[in-house]
Design an enzyme around this catalytic site. Sequence first.
Site, mmCIF file in Angstrom:
data_model
loop_
_atom_site.group_PDB
_atom_site.id
_atom_site.type_symbol
_atom_site.label_atom_id
_atom_site.label_comp_id
_atom_site.label_asym_id
_atom_site.label_seq_id
_atom_site.Cartn_x
_atom_site.Cartn_y
_atom_site.Cartn_z
ATOM 1 N N HIS A 63 0.819 -1.211 -0.054
ATOM 2 C CA HIS A 63 -0.048 0.006 -0.059
ATOM 3 C C HIS A 63 0.735 1.194 -0.039
ATOM 4 C CE1 HIS A 63 -3.422 2.535 1.498
ATOM 5 N NE2 HIS A 63 -4.003 1.791 0.396
ATOM 6 N N LYS A 104 3.010 4.413 -1.178
ATOM 7 C CA LYS A 104 3.211 5.451 -2.337
ATOM 8 C C LYS A 104 4.423 6.006 -2.120
ATOM 9 C CE LYS A 104 -1.387 4.796 -0.758
ATOM 10 N NZ LYS A 104 -1.787 3.751 -1.534
ATOM 11 N N ASP A 113 17.049 9.608 -7.802
ATOM 12 C CA ASP A 113 18.611 9.787 -7.782
ATOM 13 C C ASP A 113 19.103 9.289 -6.260
ATOM 14 O OD1 ASP A 113 18.675 10.289 -10.305
ATOM 15 O OD2 ASP A 113 18.968 12.440 -10.078
ATOM 16 N N HIS A 171 -8.454 11.318 0.666
ATOM 17 C CA HIS A 171 -7.495 10.024 0.647
ATOM 18 C C HIS A 171 -6.326 10.370 1.630
ATOM 19 C CE1 HIS A 171 -5.132 6.537 -1.440
ATOM 20 N NE2 HIS A 171 -6.314 6.317 -0.743
ATOM 21 N N LYS A 182 -3.810 11.011 4.943
ATOM 22 C CA LYS A 182 -3.221 9.857 5.967
ATOM 23 C C LYS A 182 -2.252 10.537 6.749
ATOM 24 C CE LYS A 182 -4.243 6.527 2.159
ATOM 25 N NZ LYS A 182 -5.725 6.380 2.507
ATOM 26 N N ASP A 222 0.589 19.381 18.574
ATOM 27 C CA ASP A 222 1.289 20.574 19.088
ATOM 28 C C ASP A 222 2.839 20.642 18.815
ATOM 29 O OD1 ASP A 222 2.064 19.908 22.276
ATOM 30 O OD2 ASP A 222 0.155 18.856 21.295
#
Length: 482
Positions: A198, A200, A205, A412, A414, A419
């Site tokens: 899952h 992403k 480089d 979507h 996440k 603080d």
Amino acid sequence: MWDQSGFMLRGDADDPLTNSKWGAQGWCRPSCIPITVILILIVLVVLLPLLDHAGDKHSSNSTFGNDPGSTCMDSCKINLVESIPIGLVYANNSVQHRSTYDSWMELIASAQSSIEIAALYWTMRRQDVYPDDSAKEGEDVFEALLEAGRDRGLRLRFAQNVPSQLTPNDDTEYLAKKANAQVRSLDFPRLLGAGVLHTKLWIIDRTHIYVGSANMDWRSLTQVKELGLVAINCSCLANDIAKIFDVYWKISEDGKIPAVWPDSLATKTNVSNPMNFTLGGNKYKAFIASSPPPMSPRGRTNDLDAILHCIDKAEKFIYISVMDFFPLTIYTPKTKYWPIIDDALRSAAIEHKVHVKLLISWWKHSLPSADYFLKSLAVLTKSYRNVKIEAKRFIVPTNPILDKIPYIRVNHNKYMVTDSVAYIGTSNWSGDYFISTAGIGMVFEDVGNKNEESIRQQLEEIFHRDWNSQYAHPLNETYVDR
């Protein structure tokens, strides 16, 4: 002289220990030979490991930016990036950030040698899911990747979840044929019995990175609300997070999770030993976490532990924006109760009087049962003095024409902001994502003086913008029936 094992050999006329003139008539009597051997062994057994450890520590400091003399983060720039769906409009004075599309295109253009991407699936072209003009930005990214491998000769490496009928690998097959891309797939049901890749993640480089909620999907650029982080010229972060990509690459090559991970995939930066650096006048402690635990080599903090650390560090508030929030495993054959994060939030609110806000998405694929769990948290407000937990649903507006495109019009995001800490991840918040699903979490803790340019402050501003927008709805509204 000495053989390779360290034992003395006879017959070397130039060896001061064996030459007769240094024997009983010289300064060295026979007893000094075993004493010398013992001293050498002490050096080998005691002192060399200490020197080696010191060398490791120096290496860790220079690699991860803990050493004040380190330069690996001197030119680093970190920015939040977003995808705002077509038709979702904020007030003119609302906070805005660079688009995911622009950031991805700039990352590809800046690449000099390699582009490495870890993704759940690829649908970057309009024919993949639905022939809509809003796919153009995804097609631009696809063409830029094609050109990078085919015309510029860059090394392309893509780790993806094993293809399925719902998520075919047409895009990566094409890039493998036309752009010499190396493509490997991970089969989580076979590896762990459940789960998916899952993550992403982009690595350019081994110097620039993207981590966030956006899939390799044209809808993630124009039809789905996404949030991520782009780090430019940040070799410390890039080299450490590249080890997570290398974990995927090794597993996909070996077809199994090793019993013992190679030392090359271990990390010395984690929740107990974060990397320290200064950026834009702000001092940070940062580390990168991953899930699931079986795929975390030595030293790597588990993603769940990173989240619990952020909750525990909060003194005033905890703001959370995720697509799904469940104290359950929702993708297992048998639903299981999994209250770890839920309990941590209750503890923070009741024991430490931390103000908790949850902004959870609602779209046509949401499970209505989530509202009951959110209400069970919110109902604790005022149960005791200064206890306050609030929850809202974020709804991306849609219409019948847009509804023809599958799996769009959803927030979507996440992330979590407190603080003192900013957390940006790639997982939804149900038990499945931390037990058997691969994901990444990045933690940035403010240290010392803070100003409005800090990563944490920017994330807090995004949360307030969304929480106070027309798209955030109280739990008691009738949106469940929409």
